[in-house]
Design an enzyme around this catalytic site. Sequence first.
Site, PDB file in Angstrom:
ATOM      1  N   GLY A   1       5.382   6.297   5.924  1.00  0.00           N
ATOM      2  CA  GLY A   1       4.721   5.091   6.413  1.00  0.00           C
ATOM      3  C   GLY A   1       4.851   4.974   7.915  1.00  0.00           C
ATOM      4  O   GLY A   1       5.095   5.958   8.618  1.00  0.00           O
ATOM      5  N   SER A   2       4.732   3.769   8.410  1.00  0.00           N
ATOM      6  CA  SER A   2       4.798   3.523   9.848  1.00  0.00           C
ATOM      7  C   SER A   2       6.245   3.473  10.319  1.00  0.00           C
ATOM      8  O   SER A   2       7.170   3.272   9.531  1.00  0.00           O
ATOM      9  CB  SER A   2       4.117   2.194  10.182  1.00  0.00           C
ATOM     10  OG  SER A   2       4.890   1.107   9.686  1.00  0.00           O
TER      11      SER A   2
ATOM     12  N   GLY B   1       9.584   1.950   8.475  1.00  0.00           N
ATOM     13  CA  GLY B   1      10.764   2.796   8.319  1.00  0.00           C
ATOM     14  C   GLY B   1      12.025   2.146   8.837  1.00  0.00           C
ATOM     15  O   GLY B   1      13.089   2.221   8.201  1.00  0.00           O
TER      16      GLY B   1
ATOM     17  N   LYS C   1       6.002   3.756  -6.338  1.00  0.00           N
ATOM     18  CA  LYS C   1       5.077   2.719  -5.887  1.00  0.00           C
ATOM     19  C   LYS C   1       3.963   3.351  -5.067  1.00  0.00           C
ATOM     20  O   LYS C   1       4.157   3.676  -3.894  1.00  0.00           O
ATOM     21  CB  LYS C   1       5.783   1.665  -5.026  1.00  0.00           C
ATOM     22  CG  LYS C   1       4.912   0.425  -4.772  1.00  0.00           C
ATOM     23  CD  LYS C   1       5.312  -0.335  -3.537  1.00  0.00           C
ATOM     24  CE  LYS C   1       4.568   0.116  -2.313  1.00  0.00           C
ATOM     25  NZ  LYS C   1       3.084  -0.046  -2.380  1.00  0.00           N
TER      26      LYS C   1
ATOM     27  N   GLU D   1       0.190   5.204  18.245  1.00  0.00           N
ATOM     28  CA  GLU D   1      -0.536   5.818  17.131  1.00  0.00           C
ATOM     29  C   GLU D   1      -1.721   4.944  16.737  1.00  0.00           C
ATOM     30  O   GLU D   1      -1.549   3.775  16.383  1.00  0.00           O
ATOM     31  CB  GLU D   1       0.390   6.025  15.927  1.00  0.00           C
ATOM     32  CG  GLU D   1      -0.251   6.823  14.818  1.00  0.00           C
ATOM     33  CD  GLU D   1       0.723   7.170  13.702  1.00  0.00           C
ATOM     34  OE1 GLU D   1       0.605   8.267  13.138  1.00  0.00           O
ATOM     35  OE2 GLU D   1       1.598   6.330  13.400  1.00  0.00           O
TER      36      GLU D   1
ATOM     37  N   GLU E   1       9.436   9.608   6.570  1.00  0.00           N
ATOM     38  CA  GLU E   1       8.407  10.386   7.253  1.00  0.00           C
ATOM     39  C   GLU E   1       7.466   9.372   7.886  1.00  0.00           C
ATOM     40  O   GLU E   1       6.731   8.677   7.183  1.00  0.00           O
ATOM     41  CB  GLU E   1       7.669  11.285   6.256  1.00  0.00           C
ATOM     42  CG  GLU E   1       6.518  12.058   6.855  1.00  0.00           C
ATOM     43  CD  GLU E   1       6.928  12.917   8.033  1.00  0.00           C
ATOM     44  OE1 GLU E   1       6.208  12.919   9.030  1.00  0.00           O
ATOM     45  OE2 GLU E   1       7.995  13.569   7.953  1.00  0.00           O
TER      46      GLU E   1
ATOM     47  N   CYS F   1      -0.835  11.684   9.896  1.00  0.00           N
ATOM     48  CA  CYS F   1       0.290  11.606  10.824  1.00  0.00           C
ATOM     49  C   CYS F   1       0.322  12.814  11.746  1.00  0.00           C
ATOM     50  O   CYS F   1       0.929  12.757  12.829  1.00  0.00           O
ATOM     51  CB  CYS F   1       1.611  11.472  10.059  1.00  0.00           C
ATOM     52  SG  CYS F   1       1.906  12.779   8.858  1.00  0.00           S
TER      53      CYS F   1
END
Length: 498
Positions: free
Chosen positions: A231-232, A236, A178, A388, A253, A287
């Site tokens: 992703g964030s 996660g 995806k 972030e 990650e 990131c």
Amino acid sequence: MASTGTREFKNYIGGEWVDAASGETFETVSPADGETLGVFPKSGTEDVDRAVAAAKEAYADWRLVPAPKRGEILFRFAQLVTEHKAELTDLMTHEMGKVKAEAGGDVQEAIDMTYYMAGEGRRLWGQTTPSELHDKFNMSVRMPIGVVGVITPWNFPIAIPSWKIAPALVCGDTIVFKPATDTPLLGQRFVELLAEAGVPAGVVNVVHGGGRDVGDRLVRHPDVPVITLTGSRETGVEVMRNAADCLKHVHLELGGKNAIIVLDDADLELAVEGIVWSAFGTSGQRCTAASRVIVQDGVYEELASRLASAAESLRLGAGWEDGTDVGPVINKRALEKIHSYTEIGVTEGAKLLTGGEIASGDGLGNGFYYRPTLFGDVEPQMRIAQEEIFGPTTALIRVKGFDEAIRVSNGIRYGLSSSIFTRDVNKAFRAMRDLVAGITYVNAGTIGAEVHLPFGGTKDTGNGHREAGQAALDVFSEWKSIYVDYSGKLQKAQIDTT
């Protein structure tokens, strides 16, 4: 072949290009100028289920293809990506917004990773050990797991899919992919080139659509034993929770709040260059971006002045234009979030040294541009030093000495990348030991990972797994221990050794 210009695209399931079952679609739009680049299927549960079924069926044969042969297909894919590097680079400047040099680097990472993993097809080694008994042989081997759900972000739309898909394929797994809805066209090209390289039908499938409709179904699907997500942190945590009922292998990650430490003895010219590249490259949408700069008292004022001048000299513009230093951010939502953190920083009492505004002049009004932003007089617990931002913003934090710098660097929830600029080898080695992060750079910025070393972080940056290098294989394979007894009699292990 996908290219810029409005076209309609499809999912790739079981070796066929198909529409979403619902018939619904969505568009991908350039963040640089608003151009519509393509129309994609807005998929749902039925489409995911079909792709998983195709991947599950293909797994029966793919897992039996000798690993060196799987590696040869990856080698051909790497060659194709090399041949199409200019096209993919140009496409990335339009769909994601990176400047040409950075987009080319993204593509090169995919080439490097795929060549590396292709070579693993002739290794994939385990261990052999002596047995504690006579006439017995011990070894371990890697075994594939099954269908892997691959969910990737938009900021590295060619590199990150390669970090996940290449090791999974060489291990003998099959894929349901995806791509991010902001960069579906690059995901489409990635899969087209895999098919051209000779990946059999059903081994790699792509399903376009959003996280709620496609991603969540992948995470919950009982026939998908492995999920890999970049992703964030919030996403996660939700993925881990939703995958728990099936005890899936989950690789995450997630975010980062990375710091560069600059000590009094640092080469300031080099430090400025590293900070500017780490904080403002890819418009800060990495990131590993340096969103904090921890500066020792003795060089704080000079470094702040140099950084402000360097930030103001950066040219904003479309990534495909020569001379552009900083491209757009990905979409309006990101632009608004970044600007909200400027307002938070000012409210918290930080000093805005430069930037801090949405850029709309000089032909930038049709895109999503934010001026490189530098804050001074930032306290370690301010939100702009803890959360972030994912944009071209960095915060200067003043410290008195080395020990305080290490404490401040570690005083966050994330632990991805870290950096120190110093000429003192003793302090450099102490930093390597004491910085709580998955990556530490000495006299370099917070970015620049290479594919043959593990990539990932500690604390809230992930759940302990790593991408790249040998460590990536542990995500996509399981260990099997094998004992061969050729004694001709039943030996009872520890019972017979006493």
